[in-house]
Write an enzyme that holds these catalytic residues in place. Structure first.
Site, mmCIF file in Angstrom:
data_model
loop_
_atom_site.group_PDB
_atom_site.id
_atom_site.type_symbol
_atom_site.label_atom_id
_atom_site.label_comp_id
_atom_site.label_asym_id
_atom_site.label_seq_id
_atom_site.Cartn_x
_atom_site.Cartn_y
_atom_site.Cartn_z
ATOM 1 N N GLU A 172 0.811 -1.224 0.000
ATOM 2 C CA GLU A 172 0.000 0.000 0.000
ATOM 3 C C GLU A 172 0.843 1.271 0.000
ATOM 4 O O GLU A 172 0.643 2.169 0.818
ATOM 5 C CB GLU A 172 -0.975 -0.005 1.203
ATOM 6 C CG GLU A 172 -1.988 -1.121 1.111
ATOM 7 C CD GLU A 172 -3.147 -1.019 2.106
ATOM 8 O OE1 GLU A 172 -3.051 -0.236 3.078
ATOM 9 O OE2 GLU A 172 -4.143 -1.732 1.906
ATOM 10 N N GLU A 291 -5.570 -8.264 -0.554
ATOM 11 C CA GLU A 291 -6.280 -7.951 0.701
ATOM 12 C C GLU A 291 -7.736 -7.708 0.358
ATOM 13 O O GLU A 291 -8.042 -6.786 -0.411
ATOM 14 C CB GLU A 291 -5.701 -6.715 1.392
ATOM 15 C CG GLU A 291 -4.398 -6.970 2.107
ATOM 16 C CD GLU A 291 -3.954 -5.793 2.982
ATOM 17 O OE1 GLU A 291 -4.812 -5.128 3.589
ATOM 18 O OE2 GLU A 291 -2.735 -5.547 3.019
HETATM 19 O O1 AHR Z 1 -5.222 -5.957 6.863
HETATM 20 C C1 AHR Z 1 -5.113 -4.852 7.686
HETATM 21 C C2 AHR Z 1 -4.395 -3.685 7.024
HETATM 22 O O2 AHR Z 1 -5.172 -3.194 5.981
HETATM 23 C C3 AHR Z 1 -3.075 -3.978 6.374
HETATM 24 O O3 AHR Z 1 -2.021 -3.934 7.256
HETATM 25 C C4 AHR Z 1 -2.940 -2.892 5.362
HETATM 26 O O4 AHR Z 1 -2.176 -3.276 4.256
HETATM 27 C C5 AHR Z 1 -4.368 -2.534 5.020
HETATM 28 O O5 AHR Z 1 -4.590 -1.176 5.082
#
Ligand code: AHR
Length: 499
Positions: A172, A291
């Site tokens: 990210e 994610e």
């Molecule tokens: O999964 C939780 C968080 O969400 C992770 O650390 C991050 O990459 C995202 O913002």
């Protein structure tokens, strides 16, 4: 309410890459410490990892787990987590403001993953570090021996290389919250040069270039275009991240969020294909949705956690999922299946305790959240070829979406096992949906079972003591003259299995 669909063996979308059923474990909250690792637990193995948790993960057939972050990785020095445990430093962890004791690091996690029957998708730190740390980590993990870092691994007790195939170039990096956040130009250059060096050590690795943290980011989708301008030739994948919540308690709208996810995927495909054309490249970029999940229940509780003093593994991001969350998770999984031609990897974020399907009591039981079930069904029955169903369903309008089909579906044909699986969500909150599905090309098949996840209460949750949301296999469907007819209960997740 009635819906019709046609499924045919020859309507192939693509072979499904099993890595779309991946998950994620970050050094965050009780995911590692108190989750997978708890040396004092009655089921702990000789290395301190809970066997009961491992078994639940094996049951899910999780093919790959992303590690060690997440936001965590952008401040992580991997060297802190290798070598004799007693010599490892305790570090102030800045992403989540906790104390990281480094009891678990790369080697312990790799050993655990092998035991849990899963591969690892390793992320490198492109926040506070860069090319040097990343290339050394690849050498440490993947080089057989006879060099500084591979010999260090041997000295640490791991004679064989870990052979980690998939590597994320940071996490990210478009997000201002990220330690070492970068502009697209800064990230693109760094990711390219880091990827080049990593691949010089091990040409067989696959690399993931960071996409946007969500569709809501102001730089989406120019971030994708600008970064890929640099990384297109070095990367195999671009990442996508997205979380949803039902903050305004509008369930009809919430259950349509899969359409948003689909649109996100579509936009990323268009953007990557634009860069492909611009570069006259022969390579088609794959998507790693590394994610995804529901995340909102724990926001308030997290805001109240006292971060002083810095503590080890406080209970962060412990969403307790309800029944409607399970329906949306099923819908998101079906979205990947319908895009199986381009989405070749995805990680349910996360796996244990932190926005997770599996929860643990400290020193006590492990239990399954509602979302465990659609994930289990998709992972176990959703392998093979994704088929394109031709669907005719009644539709509704919701706050953010128009023409939302009540029937949300994806179909998988497993040619080796000779099975056909129809995944189907009825989005109608109060009425059953009568489904007719033409499966004429599957001659000789019969219905094996019709699994249903249903509940009168959209907000029903599971706990360690009671499992209110669990599937049964008494779904009403039959097959006659090449046509499946079935009744999908109001707001229900269905898995109709034929063989
Ligand atoms: O999964 C939780 C968080 O969400 C992770 O650390 C991050 O990459 C995202 O913002």
């Amino acid at each position: 309410l009635k819906a019709r669909m046609i499924v045919d063996k020859s309507f192939r979308i693509s072979e499904i890459d099993e890595r779309i059923y991946g998950s994620f474990i970050e050094h965050l909250g009780r995911a590692v410490y108190g989750g997978i690792y708890d040396p004092g637990h009655p089921t702990a193995d000789e290395h301190g990892f809970r066997n009961d948790v491992k078994q639940l993960i094996r049951d899910l057939r999780v093919p790959i787990v992303r590690y060690p972050g997440g936001n965590f990785v952008s401040g992580y020095d991997w060297e802190d987590g290798v070598g004799p445990v007693e010599d490892r430093p305790k570090r102030l962890e800045l992403a989540w403001r906790t104390l990281e004791p480094n009891y678990v690091g790369t080697n312990e996690f790799m050993r655990w993953a092998k035991d849990a029957g899963t591969d690892v998708m390793m992320a490198v730190n492109l926040g506070t570090r860069g090319i040097d740390a990343a290339r050394n980590l690849v050498e440490y993990c993947n080089h057989p021996g006879g060099s500084r870092y591979s010999d260090l691994r041997k000295q640490h007790g791991f004679a064989e290389p870990h052979k980690i195939k998939m590597w994320c170039l940071g996490n990210e990096m478009d997000g201002p919250w990220q330690i070492g956040h970068k502009t697209a130009e800064e990230y693109g250059r760094l990711a390219l040069e880091t990827g080049k060096a990593m691949r010089l050590i091990d040409p067989s690795i696959e690399l993931v270039s960071c996409g946007s943290s969500s569709t809501g980011m102001p730089t989406f989708p120019s971030w994708e275009a600008e970064t890929l301008d640099h990384t297109y030739e070095v990367a195999d994948f671009i990442s996508l991240h997205q979380y949803y919540g039902n903050r305004d308690n509008d369930s009809a709208n919430y259950l349509a969020r899969g359409m948003d996810m689909d649109h996100f995927i579509h936009t990323v495909i268009s953007t990557t294909d634009f860069i492909k054309a611009k570069k006259r490249s022969k390579k088609t970029m794959k998507l790693s949705f590394d994610e995804w999940n529901v995340w909102y229940h724990s926001n308030e509780a997290d805001a109240k956690i006292d971060r002083n003093p810095w503590s080890v593994a406080p209970p962060q991001l412990e969403d307790v999922y309800n029944f409607e969350d399970a329906l949306l998770v099923g819908s998101m999984l079906m979205t990947f299946l319908r895009r199986a031609d381009r989405v070749k990897s995805a990680c349910l974020a996360q796996l244990v305790n932190v926005i997770a399907p599996i929860m643990t009591e400290d020193g006590g039981r492990a239990w399954k959240q509602t979302i465990y079930y659609p994930y289990l069904h998709a992972s176990v029955y959703g392998r093979g070829v994704s088929l394109k169903p031709v669907v005719d369903s009644p539709k509704y309008d919701a706050k953010d979406y128009t023409d939302v089909p009540y029937l949300d579906t994806a179909v998988v044909h497993n040619e080796e096992e000779d099975t056909l699986t129809i995944f189907a969500l009825n989005r109608h909150l109060t009425e059953a949906l009568d489904l007719t599905c033409d499966v004429r090309s599957f001659e000789g098949y019969a219905i094996e079972e019709h699994i249903v996840l249903e509940n009168d209460d959209l907000k029903a949750v599971n706990t360690a003591d009671s499992e209110k949301v669990a599937p049964h296999n008494k779904g009403a469907s039959e097959l006659k003259d090449g046509v499946v007819t079935g009744r999908l209960a109001k707001a229900s997740w269905n898995v109709i299995r034929l063989r």
